[in-house]
Design an enzyme around this catalytic site. Structure first.
Site, PDB file in Angstrom:
ATOM      1  N   GLN A 193       0.817  -1.221   0.000  1.00  0.00           N
ATOM      2  CA  GLN A 193       0.000   0.000   0.000  1.00  0.00           C
ATOM      3  C   GLN A 193       0.856   1.279   0.000  1.00  0.00           C
ATOM      4  OE1 GLN A 193      -3.622  -0.762   0.506  1.00  0.00           O
ATOM      5  NE2 GLN A 193      -3.811   1.190  -0.520  1.00  0.00           N
ATOM      6  N   LYS A 224       1.881   1.759  -3.620  1.00  0.00           N
ATOM      7  CA  LYS A 224       0.699   2.051  -4.433  1.00  0.00           C
ATOM      8  C   LYS A 224       0.252   3.493  -4.206  1.00  0.00           C
ATOM      9  CE  LYS A 224      -2.358  -0.995  -3.914  1.00  0.00           C
ATOM     10  NZ  LYS A 224      -3.422  -1.963  -3.851  1.00  0.00           N
ATOM     11  N   LYS A 250      -2.782  -1.125   6.493  1.00  0.00           N
ATOM     12  CA  LYS A 250      -3.780  -2.153   6.197  1.00  0.00           C
ATOM     13  C   LYS A 250      -4.276  -2.702   7.522  1.00  0.00           C
ATOM     14  CE  LYS A 250      -5.786  -4.090   2.689  1.00  0.00           C
ATOM     15  NZ  LYS A 250      -6.121  -3.488   1.382  1.00  0.00           N
ATOM     16  N   ASP A 270     -12.066  -3.698   1.814  1.00  0.00           N
ATOM     17  CA  ASP A 270     -11.220  -4.662   1.082  1.00  0.00           C
ATOM     18  C   ASP A 270     -12.049  -5.951   1.066  1.00  0.00           C
ATOM     19  OD1 ASP A 270      -8.314  -5.067   0.002  1.00  0.00           O
ATOM     20  OD2 ASP A 270      -8.625  -6.825   1.236  1.00  0.00           O
ATOM     21  N   THR A 301     -11.829   0.833  -8.434  1.00  0.00           N
ATOM     22  CA  THR A 301     -10.682  -0.077  -8.599  1.00  0.00           C
ATOM     23  C   THR A 301     -10.777  -0.814  -9.935  1.00  0.00           C
ATOM     24  OG1 THR A 301     -10.667  -0.333  -6.208  1.00  0.00           O
ATOM     25  CG2 THR A 301      -9.298  -1.847  -7.457  1.00  0.00           C
ATOM     26  N   ASN A 350     -16.165  -6.767  -5.587  1.00  0.00           N
ATOM     27  CA  ASN A 350     -16.169  -5.358  -5.985  1.00  0.00           C
ATOM     28  C   ASN A 350     -15.240  -5.079  -7.159  1.00  0.00           C
ATOM     29  OD1 ASN A 350     -14.539  -2.547  -5.297  1.00  0.00           O
ATOM     30  ND2 ASN A 350     -16.745  -2.356  -5.326  1.00  0.00           N
ATOM     31  N   SER A 388     -10.520   6.941  -3.089  1.00  0.00           N
ATOM     32  CA  SER A 388     -10.714   7.158  -1.649  1.00  0.00           C
ATOM     33  C   SER A 388     -10.114   8.507  -1.244  1.00  0.00           C
ATOM     34  CB  SER A 388     -10.028   6.054  -0.844  1.00  0.00           C
ATOM     35  OG  SER A 388     -10.852   4.927  -0.739  1.00  0.00           O
TER      36      SER A 388
HETATM   37  P1  NDP Z   1     -14.657  -8.760  -2.390  1.00  0.00           P
HETATM   38  O1  NDP Z   1     -14.808  -9.296  -1.018  1.00  0.00           O
HETATM   39  O2  NDP Z   1     -15.677  -7.828  -2.923  1.00  0.00           O
HETATM   40  O3  NDP Z   1     -14.529  -9.968  -3.430  1.00  0.00           O
HETATM   41  C1  NDP Z   1     -13.513 -10.900  -3.332  1.00  0.00           C
HETATM   42  C2  NDP Z   1     -13.686 -11.924  -4.435  1.00  0.00           C
HETATM   43  O4  NDP Z   1     -12.542 -12.760  -4.459  1.00  0.00           O
HETATM   44  C3  NDP Z   1     -14.865 -12.832  -4.228  1.00  0.00           C
HETATM   45  O5  NDP Z   1     -15.376 -13.255  -5.460  1.00  0.00           O
HETATM   46  C4  NDP Z   1     -14.265 -14.009  -3.467  1.00  0.00           C
HETATM   47  O6  NDP Z   1     -14.960 -15.221  -3.626  1.00  0.00           O
HETATM   48  C5  NDP Z   1     -12.905 -14.098  -4.107  1.00  0.00           C
HETATM   49  N1  NDP Z   1     -11.935 -14.633  -3.128  1.00  0.00           N
HETATM   50  C6  NDP Z   1     -11.611 -14.098  -1.934  1.00  0.00           C
HETATM   51  N2  NDP Z   1     -10.728 -14.873  -1.273  1.00  0.00           N
HETATM   52  C7  NDP Z   1     -10.523 -15.919  -2.072  1.00  0.00           C
HETATM   53  C8  NDP Z   1      -9.711 -17.068  -1.960  1.00  0.00           C
HETATM   54  N3  NDP Z   1      -8.950 -17.298  -0.874  1.00  0.00           N
HETATM   55  N4  NDP Z   1      -9.708 -17.928  -3.010  1.00  0.00           N
HETATM   56  C9  NDP Z   1     -10.462 -17.685  -4.109  1.00  0.00           C
HETATM   57  N5  NDP Z   1     -11.257 -16.617  -4.258  1.00  0.00           N
HETATM   58  C10 NDP Z   1     -11.283 -15.755  -3.265  1.00  0.00           C
HETATM   59  O7  NDP Z   1     -13.200  -8.098  -2.428  1.00  0.00           O
HETATM   60  P2  NDP Z   1     -12.620  -6.997  -3.423  1.00  0.00           P
HETATM   61  O8  NDP Z   1     -13.165  -7.204  -4.783  1.00  0.00           O
HETATM   62  O9  NDP Z   1     -12.761  -5.684  -2.776  1.00  0.00           O
HETATM   63  O10 NDP Z   1     -11.063  -7.346  -3.397  1.00  0.00           O
HETATM   64  C11 NDP Z   1     -10.487  -8.288  -4.301  1.00  0.00           C
HETATM   65  C12 NDP Z   1      -8.984  -8.064  -4.359  1.00  0.00           C
HETATM   66  O11 NDP Z   1      -8.728  -6.730  -4.812  1.00  0.00           O
HETATM   67  C13 NDP Z   1      -8.234  -8.180  -3.040  1.00  0.00           C
HETATM   68  O12 NDP Z   1      -6.936  -8.684  -3.292  1.00  0.00           O
HETATM   69  C14 NDP Z   1      -8.133  -6.751  -2.564  1.00  0.00           C
HETATM   70  O13 NDP Z   1      -7.058  -6.550  -1.668  1.00  0.00           O
HETATM   71  C15 NDP Z   1      -7.880  -6.047  -3.891  1.00  0.00           C
HETATM   72  N6  NDP Z   1      -8.171  -4.623  -3.912  1.00  0.00           N
HETATM   73  C16 NDP Z   1      -9.418  -4.154  -3.597  1.00  0.00           C
HETATM   74  C17 NDP Z   1      -9.676  -2.799  -3.676  1.00  0.00           C
HETATM   75  C18 NDP Z   1     -11.036  -2.256  -3.453  1.00  0.00           C
HETATM   76  O14 NDP Z   1     -11.226  -1.039  -3.685  1.00  0.00           O
HETATM   77  N7  NDP Z   1     -12.021  -3.047  -3.073  1.00  0.00           N
HETATM   78  C19 NDP Z   1      -8.613  -1.830  -3.992  1.00  0.00           C
HETATM   79  C20 NDP Z   1      -7.359  -2.434  -4.395  1.00  0.00           C
HETATM   80  C21 NDP Z   1      -7.159  -3.779  -4.312  1.00  0.00           C
HETATM   81  P3  NDP Z   1     -15.829 -15.820  -2.389  1.00  0.00           P
HETATM   82  O15 NDP Z   1     -17.064 -14.985  -2.340  1.00  0.00           O
HETATM   83  O16 NDP Z   1     -16.070 -17.227  -2.763  1.00  0.00           O
HETATM   84  O17 NDP Z   1     -14.970 -15.669  -1.171  1.00  0.00           O
END
Ligand code: NDP
Length: 455
Positions: free
Chosen positions: A117, A120, A132, A172, A216, A247, A387
């Site tokens: 972070q 970034k 974080k 997150d 994002t 997301n 943000s």
């Molecule tokens: P969400 O909780 O909205 O979605 C996460 C997604 O990833 C879900 O589909 C989930 O599936 C899947 N997932 C989570 N853990 C696992 C795992 N161990 N194995 C397989 N699939 C998994 O999170 P975000 O979309 O917000 O975040 C996704 C990624 O993006 C993360 O790495 C986060 O750090 C990064 N990120 C997010 C930002 C944001 O603004 N939200 C900004 C920058 C980076 P299931 O429902 O089955 O768990």
């Protein structure tokens, strides 16, 4: 750094020291090595970095907070989780970074995310430090009331460590609009003050920014557009596979589609769906944003789509032939094995929406095979950048339109790509945006660190 090259002795020493001090934190060591091993060109250019112990300081968090989170479930049973906030760096602004609620959360994961972070946030060009936090709490299957009680208990400790000029958390994995709302409500209640800018990712009704939800995913596509353009290509007409359906994944899919690409596959932790005519995003949104269901339910929307269950450690989504792959789920979800399949199937570009989704070996393989590679800390910076725009709006007590925020986001992502390209070109490694991102961010951070004396 290219394979076989001798590493700079200062970098080598710091990696060894950090490894021995944090030997039970594999994700943190992985993230740190990925950055440090690419800094060779800049570290070798001056002894000021070693003299000022820049790497030693940058790899040690300013502060780590760990705390007990007690709460009561719907059956009246007491539950205990562990809460974290890693305040890694306040060099260029208040600590800033999301909160993750997922059973896999531990100190190593928190430290890797906090470390990433810092870089970034520096790339965004905005005044935000790096942090974080989160908990090993699993919101899946919990009632709204249970999530609320957990969030209230979590904030009852966290509130004393944060503030709009101190530390500004956001969402997150597992922390979306619902959780941010409960956290904000409890903070406001304890502080008896409306500090709008203490959390970002808020709903529009009480201080959120338009386009933060989309930021994002949209930002990732703006970065992809710039990277492809640089290499005489575009998103138009390409097939795209996107892991995750949260997301980041949903809004990456939306923008990819708007740019003329066809998203044919998305996933969750149980498996993936393949729809050769292009995924219907309204269905995905209904399943994931409203019903909080499983991606398999997409078959109810389109019985002709295919569902492929995840059976082993690897996600089945990377076996699907695609022009562009966007890992948007979680760390280390794309391995060397997956990279080999993607390359054999003719992938031309990979863009990381998630944090550290590709293993180091997978990244090396893509770079060796001339696949365009957009690294997470640059390509997914649109979320935190927006943000920061949310914080700006909270400070000036004024709201920008969706179009205004999207335009600012587009400009920021375009500038981030330019910075990565310039740093890579100057280091004589044109096209390596992994090293470019790390070097560009490091330059800014190390200058700030030297300017501020021994802090
Ligand atoms: P969400 O909780 O909205 O979605 C996460 C997604 O990833 C879900 O589909 C989930 O599936 C899947 N997932 C989570 N853990 C696992 C795992 N161990 N194995 C397989 N699939 C998994 O999170 P975000 O979309 O917000 O975040 C996704 C990624 O993006 C993360 O790495 C986060 O750090 C990064 N990120 C997010 C930002 C944001 O603004 N939200 C900004 C920058 C980076 P299931 O429902 O089955 O768990």
């Amino acid at each position: 750094m290219k394979k076989g090259e001798v590493m700079n002795s200062y970098i080598e020493r710091v990696i060894k020291e950090v490894e021995s001090r944090n030997n039970n934190q594999p994700e943190f060591i992985q993230a740190l090595k990925e950055v440090l091993t690419t800094l060779e060109p800049i570290i070798s250019s001056s002894d000021k970095y070693e003299k000022n112990a820049i790497l030693e300081r940058m790899t040690e968090p300013e502060r780590i907070i760990m705390f007990r989170v007690p709460w009561v479930d719907d059956n009246g049973k007491i539950q205990i989780n562990r809460g974290y906030r890693v305040q890694f760096s306040s060099l260029i602004g208040p600590y800033k970074g999301g909160l993750r609620f997922h059973p896999s959360v531990n100190l190593s994961v928190m430290k890797f995310l906090g470390f990433e972070q810092i870089f970034k946030n520096a790339l965004t060009g905005l005044p935000i430090g790096g942090a974080k936090g989160g908990s090993d709490f699993d919101p899946k299957g919990k009632s709204d009331n249970e999530v609320m009680r957990f969030c209230q208990s979590f904030m009852t400790e966290l509130y004393r460590h944060i503030g709009h000029d101190v530390d500004v958390p956001a969402g997150d994995i597992g922390v979306g609009g619902r959780e941010v709302g409960y956290l904000f409500g409890q903070y406001k209640r304890i502080k008896n003050a409306y500090e709008g800018g203490v959390l970002t990712g808020k709903a529009i009704s009480y201080g959120g920014s338009l386009a933060r939800t989309e930021a994002t995913g949209y930002g990732l596509l703006f970065y992809m557009r710039e990277m492809l353009k640089e290499h005489g290509n575009s998103m138009n007409g390409k097939t795209v596979t996107i892991s995750g359906s949260g997301n980041v994944a949903i809004y990456a899919a939306q923008k990819a589609t708007a740019m003329g690409a066809k998203v044919v596959a998305m996933s969750d932790s149980n498996g993936c769906i393949y729809d050769e005519n292009g995924i219907n995003l309204d269905c995905i949104k209904e399943i994931k944003e409203i019903k909080r269901g499983r991606i398999k339910e997409y078959l109810e929307c389109n019985p002709n789509a295919k569902y492929i269950e995840k059976t082993g450690a690897n996600s089945p989504i990377w076996n699907i032939k695609t022009d562009i792959a966007l890992p948007c789920a979680t760390q280390n979800e794309l391995t060397l094995e997956d990279a080999k399949i993607l390359v054999a199937n003719g992938v031309i570009a990979v863009g990381e929406g998630a944090n550290m989704p590709s293993t180091t070996e997978a990244i090396d393989y893509f770079l060796e095979h001339k696949v365009l590679f957009a690294p997470a800390k640059a390509a997914n910076a649109g979320g935190v950048a927006t943000s920061a725009i949310e914080m700006t709006q909270n400070s000036i007590r004024y709201y920008y339109t969706f179009e205004e925020v999207e335009q600012k986001l587009d400009t920021i992502m375009t500038n981030i790509f330019k910075a990565c390209k310039q740093a890579a070109d100057e280091a004589g490694i044109s096209g390596n945006y992994v090293a470019g991102a790390n070097i560009a961010a490091f330059k800014k951070l190390s200058e700030a660190m030297i300017a501020q004396g021994l802090v």
